[in-house]
Write a protein that holds these residues in place. Sequence first.
Motif, PDB file in Angstrom:
ATOM      1  N   PHE A  73       0.828  -1.208   0.000  1.00 37.70           N
ATOM      2  CA  PHE A  73       0.000   0.000   0.000  1.00 37.70           C
ATOM      3  C   PHE A  73       0.860   1.254   0.000  1.00 37.70           C
ATOM      4  N   ASP A  74       1.877   1.273   0.867  1.00 40.78           N
ATOM      5  CA  ASP A  74       2.732   2.454   0.955  1.00 40.78           C
ATOM      6  C   ASP A  74       3.458   2.705  -0.358  1.00 40.78           C
ATOM      7  N   THR A  75       3.867   1.626  -1.019  1.00 43.30           N
ATOM      8  CA  THR A  75       4.525   1.763  -2.316  1.00 43.30           C
ATOM      9  C   THR A  75       3.553   2.340  -3.344  1.00 43.30           C
ATOM     10  N   ALA A  76       2.323   1.812  -3.342  1.00 39.15           N
ATOM     11  CA  ALA A  76       1.316   2.303  -4.280  1.00 39.15           C
ATOM     12  C   ALA A  76       0.925   3.742  -3.963  1.00 39.15           C
ATOM     13  N   LEU A  77       0.940   4.098  -2.676  1.00 43.78           N
ATOM     14  CA  LEU A  77       0.605   5.471  -2.280  1.00 43.78           C
ATOM     15  C   LEU A  77       1.621   6.457  -2.846  1.00 43.78           C
ATOM     16  N   VAL A  78       2.900   6.122  -2.729  1.00 46.24           N
ATOM     17  CA  VAL A  78       3.953   6.976  -3.280  1.00 46.24           C
ATOM     18  C   VAL A  78       3.821   7.042  -4.797  1.00 46.24           C
ATOM     19  N   GLY A  79       3.517   5.891  -5.404  1.00 46.29           N
ATOM     20  CA  GLY A  79       3.345   5.856  -6.854  1.00 46.29           C
ATOM     21  C   GLY A  79       2.228   6.762  -7.313  1.00 46.29           C
ATOM     22  N   PHE A  80       1.092   6.749  -6.587  1.00 44.37           N
ATOM     23  CA  PHE A  80      -0.022   7.605  -6.987  1.00 44.37           C
ATOM     24  C   PHE A  80       0.298   9.066  -6.742  1.00 44.37           C
ATOM     25  N   GLN A  81       1.027   9.351  -5.667  1.00 44.44           N
ATOM     26  CA  GLN A  81       1.408  10.738  -5.406  1.00 44.44           C
ATOM     27  C   GLN A  81       2.256  11.281  -6.558  1.00 44.44           C
ATOM     28  N   ASN A  82       3.214  10.497  -7.018  1.00 46.71           N
ATOM     29  CA  ASN A  82       4.042  10.933  -8.145  1.00 46.71           C
ATOM     30  C   ASN A  82       3.197  11.121  -9.402  1.00 46.71           C
ATOM     31  N   LEU A  83       2.288  10.169  -9.630  1.00 47.06           N
ATOM     32  CA  LEU A  83       1.395  10.240 -10.789  1.00 47.06           C
ATOM     33  C   LEU A  83       0.554  11.511 -10.728  1.00 47.06           C
ATOM     34  N   PHE A  84      -0.003  11.789  -9.559  1.00 40.74           N
ATOM     35  CA  PHE A  84      -0.890  12.939  -9.364  1.00 40.74           C
ATOM     36  C   PHE A  84      -0.131  14.250  -9.576  1.00 40.74           C
ATOM     37  N   GLY A  91      -0.081  17.759 -17.013  1.00 40.28           N
ATOM     38  CA  GLY A  91      -1.314  17.326 -17.660  1.00 40.28           C
ATOM     39  C   GLY A  91      -1.289  15.881 -18.105  1.00 40.28           C
ATOM     40  N   GLU A  92      -0.259  15.140 -17.707  1.00 42.77           N
ATOM     41  CA  GLU A  92      -0.146  13.723 -18.031  1.00 42.77           C
ATOM     42  C   GLU A  92       0.797  13.058 -17.039  1.00 42.77           C
ATOM     43  N   PHE A  93       0.822  11.728 -17.065  1.00 39.44           N
ATOM     44  CA  PHE A  93       1.716  10.978 -16.186  1.00 39.44           C
ATOM     45  C   PHE A  93       2.318   9.821 -16.970  1.00 39.44           C
ATOM     46  N   ASP A  94       3.299   9.180 -16.376  1.00 39.10           N
ATOM     47  CA  ASP A  94       3.963   8.044 -17.015  1.00 39.10           C
ATOM     48  C   ASP A  94       3.082   6.809 -16.864  1.00 39.10           C
ATOM     49  N   GLY A  95       2.351   6.474 -17.916  1.00 40.96           N
ATOM     50  CA  GLY A  95       1.420   5.353 -17.853  1.00 40.96           C
ATOM     51  C   GLY A  95       2.084   4.017 -17.611  1.00 40.96           C
ATOM     52  N   SER A  96       3.373   3.893 -17.929  1.00 39.55           N
ATOM     53  CA  SER A  96       4.074   2.614 -17.752  1.00 39.55           C
ATOM     54  C   SER A  96       4.268   2.272 -16.281  1.00 39.55           C
ATOM     55  N   GLN A  97       4.150   3.283 -15.414  1.00 38.18           N
ATOM     56  CA  GLN A  97       4.379   3.051 -13.994  1.00 38.18           C
ATOM     57  C   GLN A  97       3.138   2.530 -13.264  1.00 38.18           C
ATOM     58  N   VAL A  98       1.982   2.658 -13.888  1.00 39.04           N
ATOM     59  CA  VAL A  98       0.744   2.276 -13.197  1.00 39.04           C
ATOM     60  C   VAL A  98       0.739   0.786 -12.873  1.00 39.04           C
ATOM     61  N   ALA A 100       3.234  -1.265 -12.853  1.00 35.32           N
ATOM     62  CA  ALA A 100       4.385  -1.617 -12.011  1.00 35.32           C
ATOM     63  C   ALA A 100       4.054  -1.433 -10.537  1.00 35.32           C
ATOM     64  N   VAL A 101       3.213  -0.445 -10.244  1.00 37.11           N
ATOM     65  CA  VAL A 101       2.793  -0.193  -8.861  1.00 37.11           C
ATOM     66  C   VAL A 101       1.629  -1.090  -8.464  1.00 37.11           C
ATOM     67  N   GLU A 103       0.325  -4.066  -9.824  1.00 36.28           N
ATOM     68  CA  GLU A 103       0.364  -5.530  -9.870  1.00 36.28           C
ATOM     69  C   GLU A 103       0.794  -6.156  -8.550  1.00 36.28           C
ATOM     70  N   PRO A 104       1.858  -5.684  -7.891  1.00 38.13           N
ATOM     71  CA  PRO A 104       2.209  -6.263  -6.579  1.00 38.13           C
ATOM     72  C   PRO A 104       1.116  -6.046  -5.533  1.00 38.13           C
ATOM     73  N   LEU A 105       0.477  -4.869  -5.584  1.00 36.69           N
ATOM     74  CA  LEU A 105      -0.594  -4.592  -4.632  1.00 36.69           C
ATOM     75  C   LEU A 105      -1.768  -5.539  -4.835  1.00 36.69           C
ATOM     76  N   MET A 106      -2.200  -5.719  -6.080  1.00 33.74           N
ATOM     77  CA  MET A 106      -3.329  -6.599  -6.366  1.00 33.74           C
ATOM     78  C   MET A 106      -3.001  -8.056  -6.040  1.00 33.74           C
ATOM     79  N   ASP A 107      -1.756  -8.457  -6.254  1.00 36.40           N
ATOM     80  CA  ASP A 107      -1.353  -9.815  -5.875  1.00 36.40           C
ATOM     81  C   ASP A 107      -1.502 -10.015  -4.376  1.00 36.40           C
ATOM     82  N   GLU A 108      -1.143  -8.994  -3.605  1.00 36.44           N
ATOM     83  CA  GLU A 108      -1.286  -9.075  -2.153  1.00 36.44           C
ATOM     84  C   GLU A 108      -2.757  -9.083  -1.752  1.00 36.44           C
ATOM     85  N   LEU A 109      -3.569  -8.249  -2.396  1.00 32.56           N
ATOM     86  CA  LEU A 109      -4.986  -8.196  -2.056  1.00 32.56           C
ATOM     87  C   LEU A 109      -5.684  -9.513  -2.346  1.00 32.56           C
ATOM     88  N   HIS A 110      -5.197 -10.224  -3.335  1.00 32.18           N
ATOM     89  CA  HIS A 110      -5.799 -11.517  -3.691  1.00 32.18           C
ATOM     90  C   HIS A 110      -5.756 -12.499  -2.518  1.00 32.18           C
TER      91      HIS A 110
END
Length: 344
Positions: A73-84, A91-98, A100-101, A103-110
């Motif tokens: 979660f903390d990793t994804a939080l930092v990722g979204f902050q950078n994206l935001f 007016g845009e963000f690096d779509g390739s990073q979405v 990367a942030v 997939e590990p989170l969703m694997d854990e949520l599973h």
Amino acid sequence: MRVHVTDLKPGDTLSSDTFNTFGIHMMQKGHILQPDDISKLLKHGLDYVDIEETVINDDNEPHHSLIEAKVQFDTALVGFQNLFLNAASRGEFDGSQVDAVLEPLMDELHTQKDVVSVLFVLNDTNNYTYTHSLQVGMLSYYLAIWMGYTEQEAYAAGRAGYLHDVGKAKVPPEILNKPGKLTPEEYEIMKKHAQYGHDIIMESTGDELSAIVALQHHERADGKGYPNGITLDDIHPYARITAVADIYSAMTTHRVYQSKQELLRVLKEIHRMSFGQLYAEAAQTFIRNMLPNMIGKKVRLNSGETGRIIMTNPTDYFRPLIETEQGFKDLSIQSALEIEEIFI
């Protein structure tokens, strides 16, 4: 280890066969208890059962698996902050990073089944905008799974939920972070975040599905939503899912202008909105799967008493049976009692 039935928790494992007072076999040795199982034991009047001993954690420390989830979660939080922040400045963000942030989170949520506990652990930050986006992404993923979508489809729904509010990056900070109620003029500016989000996602990733969810997550089945006032048939199925997740997260998370509301009260409000405003199947599925997660949670009542939710009440799902030191409190009967807070 012999324990009273009211002290059982979902995930406990029976260490011996269990019989009711009439000698009828109910559950076998090795059975892993679910919330419905605990309710069944209570209804049949059992007092004690034998469960396998487990390592007892400090009540103030989350379970190891939840700690692992918080790392992601903390990793994804930092990722979204950078994206935001990139969306705000460029007016845009690096779509390739979405992915990367995410997939590990969703694997854990599973691997996480107690969604309420996950949200408690992941709700300890003061930054509402970033935390809310992560929660909506996670809840959209869970809800899609509960509705029978494939893992791949659920991931796509979670991804769309994660990005749904990125358009707020283009809303002036003095409006986005205003501590009081927005004026009508400010609210009209805030509403533009749906269109902004659509445009930012298309510019950054070309992901039409996530873009349409960003555009439509405030649309309502009765046509009274925004930005286009469309009705249910024109709302994308994933946007219907995100709308439910968005409302739950918004109402249960602290914001600069609003305190979080009690969880069962929010589920009751979603139930009300399922009759005309929200997609009924998504809203009802969400409620049906969230309610069992409430069993075993600690509560503080308006009387000052603390206790634990023992079972949901079949006559009123949102006013459960509570066990306190003073005895059992059936909120469906004791109308003066209210839950003020639910915690783990």
